[in-house]
Every structure is written in structure tokens, then in C-alpha cells.
Write an enzyme that holds these catalytic residues in place. Sequence first.
Site: not given
Ligand code: PGA
Length: 251
Positions: A9, A11, A95, A97, A167, A173, A213
Amino acid sequence: MSKPFIAGNWKMYKTIPEARELINGLKRQLSDLSEVDIVVCPAYTALSDVSDLLIDSHIQLGAQDVYWAESGAFTGEVSVLMLKDAGCRYVIVGHSERRKYFSESDETVNKKIKAVLAGGLTPIFCLGETLAEREKNQTISIIERQLKGGLAGLDAASVAKLIIAYEPVWAIGTGKTATPQQAAEVHQFIRSWCGQHYSGDTAQNLLILYGGSVKPSNIQELMQESDIDGALVGGASLDTASFVQIVKGAV
Ligand code: PGA
């Protein structure tokens, strides 16, 4: 055991030239690796270019979001048909976010999942609890609410076509990964919930990814859990070397 599934992903990162560079690197280093299903999800602006570059590759294309209507006056939105047109086979839906910054609810996630399935693409349905919810021992009830809401009105045949990504919000992140045991516990719950509400076969064949992560140093231990079928990778998918190591570590 299912074939490991690793999705990146990206982003809101990567201009078109940067996306092209990353894809060319991935193609060079992953062209022989057919034991893993690999998907990249660039920003909308890079989808067509990345799709062209992936024509001779087994790496597949996904989008990060979608709108549920087929077309219409929805300034700023993109439909399933448009994503198909741009070469996508997968769409990330729900997601955290999107839920946090763009007010996505279980209800809008449900509409998007239905639209993606109706358009013949595969939703990657994301769910997960926040740190406060985990600390209040609400993880399972939150996951159950998200499953019920996100999958409302879908039958077993439809659920069999989607991918779920667990997740935990506190792990995204932050560099803080769920332990394989913490992740496996939730994956097992998701699988057994789907077994109860749909069918044993649907549950058994369901791909459940872990995200939060994921990096080269933890992919192997996560993949050792039988209920973890793959990963949704954010930050570590933006760099050729680390994404390649994650894909190789998933085998
Ligand atoms: P990350 O994000 O690997 O940077 O923690 C995962 C995601 O948001 O799908």
C-alpha cells in the site's frame, strides 16, 4: 496452505517517475518468484503507468480506495469501472486512515465492498482496533462490529471472493508490530466468525492478511502462524530492497 499474498500500500507517496522506478526494480528482482501473489497499490495518478509496466509481469495492480456509485456528479471520486479501466484487480477498502481522516464508517465500507465485488474486482477489506480499544479489552468486539457492518448483506459466495486485512491501528506506521500471537488470535477469530456466519469452506479458504509495521525482520515469524496468509505492507513497500525481502521472506 494457500499461496502467500503480499500487497504493498503505497499511500500518498510516489510521483509517476518514482512509481516507474520502483516497479522496474521489483520486476527485475521478483520476476522469477511465482510462489507468492504480489500486488502493488499506487496512488490513482500512477495506476495507468504502473499497469503498462506490469503487462509482462505476474505482479498485479490494486487501488487504495474507490467510490461505490457507478458514475455521476461526485467530484474527486473514482469508480470501480475506472479502476478496472486502469488495470486494477484489487481495491483496498476501509483502511484505518480512510476511517480516521475521511469519516469512513462500517456502512460506507459495506457499500464499497459491494460495489467492488459487483464490478468483478477483489476487495481487500481492512479492519482493526485502536490502542485505546485494545487496552480496554475491546479488540474482539470491535473486530466483530467491523465484520458485521462491512459484510452486511453479503452471502457466502461473495465473502469467498474477498480478502480481509487485519491491521491494528496502533501498529500502522508506528514501528510497533503486533506479536505473531496477538495477530494470530484475531485472525483465528475472524476465520471462525466467518465459519459461523457463512460456511466452513469459506472460512478455510479465506485469505487473511496482517498489516501494521511489517518489515523484512518480522515477516517470517508472522508467516509461521497458520492463520496469517500474507501481509499488507505500507512503509516498507516503498523501497525496492525491503519489499523484495518481505516477498521472499513470505515463502
Ligand atoms: P505500515 O502500514 O506497514 O507502514 O505500518 C500498513 C498499512 O497501513 O497498510
